[in-house]
Design a protein around this motif. Sequence first.
Motif, PDB file in Angstrom:
ATOM      1  N   LEU A   1       0.808  -1.217   0.000  1.00 27.89           N
ATOM      2  CA  LEU A   1       0.000   0.000   0.000  1.00 27.89           C
ATOM      3  C   LEU A   1       0.842   1.268   0.000  1.00 27.89           C
ATOM      4  N   GLY A   2       2.107   1.121  -0.394  1.00 32.86           N
ATOM      5  CA  GLY A   2       3.010   2.278  -0.441  1.00 32.86           C
ATOM      6  C   GLY A   2       2.502   3.395  -1.337  1.00 32.86           C
ATOM      7  N   GLY A   3       1.766   3.022  -2.392  1.00 32.65           N
ATOM      8  CA  GLY A   3       1.285   4.018  -3.349  1.00 32.65           C
ATOM      9  C   GLY A   3       0.190   4.920  -2.814  1.00 32.65           C
ATOM     10  N   ALA A   4      -0.442   4.531  -1.684  1.00 33.02           N
ATOM     11  CA  ALA A   4      -1.560   5.315  -1.154  1.00 33.02           C
ATOM     12  C   ALA A   4      -1.131   6.713  -0.717  1.00 33.02           C
ATOM     13  N   ALA A   5       0.163   6.870  -0.404  1.00 39.94           N
ATOM     14  CA  ALA A   5       0.653   8.176   0.055  1.00 39.94           C
ATOM     15  C   ALA A   5       0.910   9.135  -1.104  1.00 39.94           C
ATOM     16  N   ASP A   6       0.973   8.594  -2.325  1.00 40.73           N
ATOM     17  CA  ASP A   6       1.279   9.445  -3.482  1.00 40.73           C
ATOM     18  C   ASP A   6       0.081  10.327  -3.853  1.00 40.73           C
ATOM     19  N   VAL A   7       0.382  11.435  -4.481  1.00 37.57           N
ATOM     20  CA  VAL A   7      -0.663  12.236  -5.131  1.00 37.57           C
ATOM     21  C   VAL A   7      -0.735  11.736  -6.567  1.00 37.57           C
ATOM     22  N   TYR A   8      -1.888  11.229  -6.965  1.00 40.34           N
ATOM     23  CA  TYR A   8      -1.964  10.623  -8.307  1.00 40.34           C
ATOM     24  C   TYR A   8      -2.787  11.457  -9.279  1.00 40.34           C
ATOM     25  N   ALA A   9      -3.580  12.399  -8.735  1.00 41.71           N
ATOM     26  CA  ALA A   9      -4.467  13.195  -9.596  1.00 41.71           C
ATOM     27  C   ALA A   9      -4.866  14.437  -8.828  1.00 41.71           C
ATOM     28  N   ARG A  10      -5.574  15.353  -9.507  1.00 44.16           N
ATOM     29  CA  ARG A  10      -6.096  16.557  -8.841  1.00 44.16           C
ATOM     30  C   ARG A  10      -7.525  16.787  -9.293  1.00 44.16           C
ATOM     31  N   THR A  11      -8.304  17.383  -8.395  1.00 48.39           N
ATOM     32  CA  THR A  11      -9.629  17.798  -8.850  1.00 48.39           C
ATOM     33  C   THR A  11      -9.442  18.945  -9.834  1.00 48.39           C
ATOM     34  N   THR A  12     -10.505  19.279 -10.577  1.00 47.65           N
ATOM     35  CA  THR A  12     -10.361  20.346 -11.583  1.00 47.65           C
ATOM     36  C   THR A  12     -10.057  21.686 -10.928  1.00 47.65           C
ATOM     37  N   ASP A  13     -10.337  21.835  -9.597  1.00 52.25           N
ATOM     38  CA  ASP A  13      -9.937  23.083  -8.934  1.00 52.25           C
ATOM     39  C   ASP A  13      -8.590  22.955  -8.216  1.00 52.25           C
ATOM     40  N   GLY A  14      -7.847  21.872  -8.492  1.00 52.94           N
ATOM     41  CA  GLY A  14      -6.460  21.804  -8.048  1.00 52.94           C
ATOM     42  C   GLY A  14      -6.170  21.034  -6.776  1.00 52.94           C
TER      43      GLY A  14
END
Length: 360
Positions: free
Chosen positions: A109-122
């Motif tokens: 579950l190491g990947g859970a800490a990553d930021v993988y995307a953003r909402t359209t407001d950032g």
Amino acid sequence: MAVRAAVLPAIGAPLEITGIELPDPGPGQVRVRLAAAGVCHSDLSLSNGTMRVPVPAVLGHEGAGTVVAVGEGVTHVSPGTQVVLNWAPSCGSCHACTLGEVWLCANALGGAADVYARTTDGTALHPGLNVAAFAEETVVAAACVLPLPEGVPLADAALLGCAVLTGYGAVHHAARVREGETVAVFGVGGVGLATLQSARIAGASRVIAVDVSPGKEELARAAGATDYVLASDTTAREIRALTGKQGVDVSVECAGRAVSIRAAWDATRRGGRTTVVGIGGKEEQVTFNALEIFHWGRTLSGCVYGNTDPARDLPVLAAHVREGRLDLSALVTERIGLEGIPAAFENMLAGRGGRALVLF
Ligand SMILES: [Zn+2]
Ligand SMILES: [Zn+2]
């Protein structure tokens, strides 16, 4: 281009359906267009804080879809490949992995800490249990996609990613049910139904389903239950009565509740196996006295992701589907859109239905 997703803004907050922006897949990553995603009890546990992942997050960890783009170095899939998402990819190098116990990988579950995307407001988003399947599209590590063997409908294949691997693995890997043995299954949700079907596949002579809801009997019998017991204070006694006063060879607990873990243990024969698949909270305390542990000689074990190696078991499960022994669509009691997830959570809390499947 933005895609729609169900975002968990904070622990305990309601899901928000909103647009998210995904980056192009980087080296070792894959972008997948989801066909379907199952709503698992773990998603509910993550949204209410029983289990924790970094938030804001896109939950959803039981999915299947089609690869739309691959990053540098990805060779096992290409655009157009149909895939099942694996939320617990193993690293291959930790202690558990070197022992072959990949379901216990320390780095899964190491990947859970990553930021993988953003909402359209950032707003930065984390990928829940790695795969963020409650969205029209996702970007995941290549190890999180397994090519779907032929002959399995793509939307149904989502269920293979958690409920079915877990239920099948509980029977075949954790409890190692042998032909002719008797099995009791506590909790008839998505995993419970997969466990019932797997007990039938294993050749169990008697399969007893237990649930708090009388409404699940028909579903349970269609999945292979030969008997149905409504959960009560006398559940274990009723199961012993159905098995010549001995108890079942194997009990599989799929609810994660102290009371049903205790009942599953009490319903197991002397020397039998009690396997706990359900994920309970820390406040659920199960007690045993020292004498009974000796006297009954039972084995009590936990079971993580079916104690399964998804890459190895997926082809086995696909063969069971193709040959008509495993009916994936029978696990699905509701087909919904992303907006239907909160109601699916409510149904789970109320003990209604099997699996709700989000169709994209
Ligand atoms: Zn799950
Ligand atoms: Zn590992």
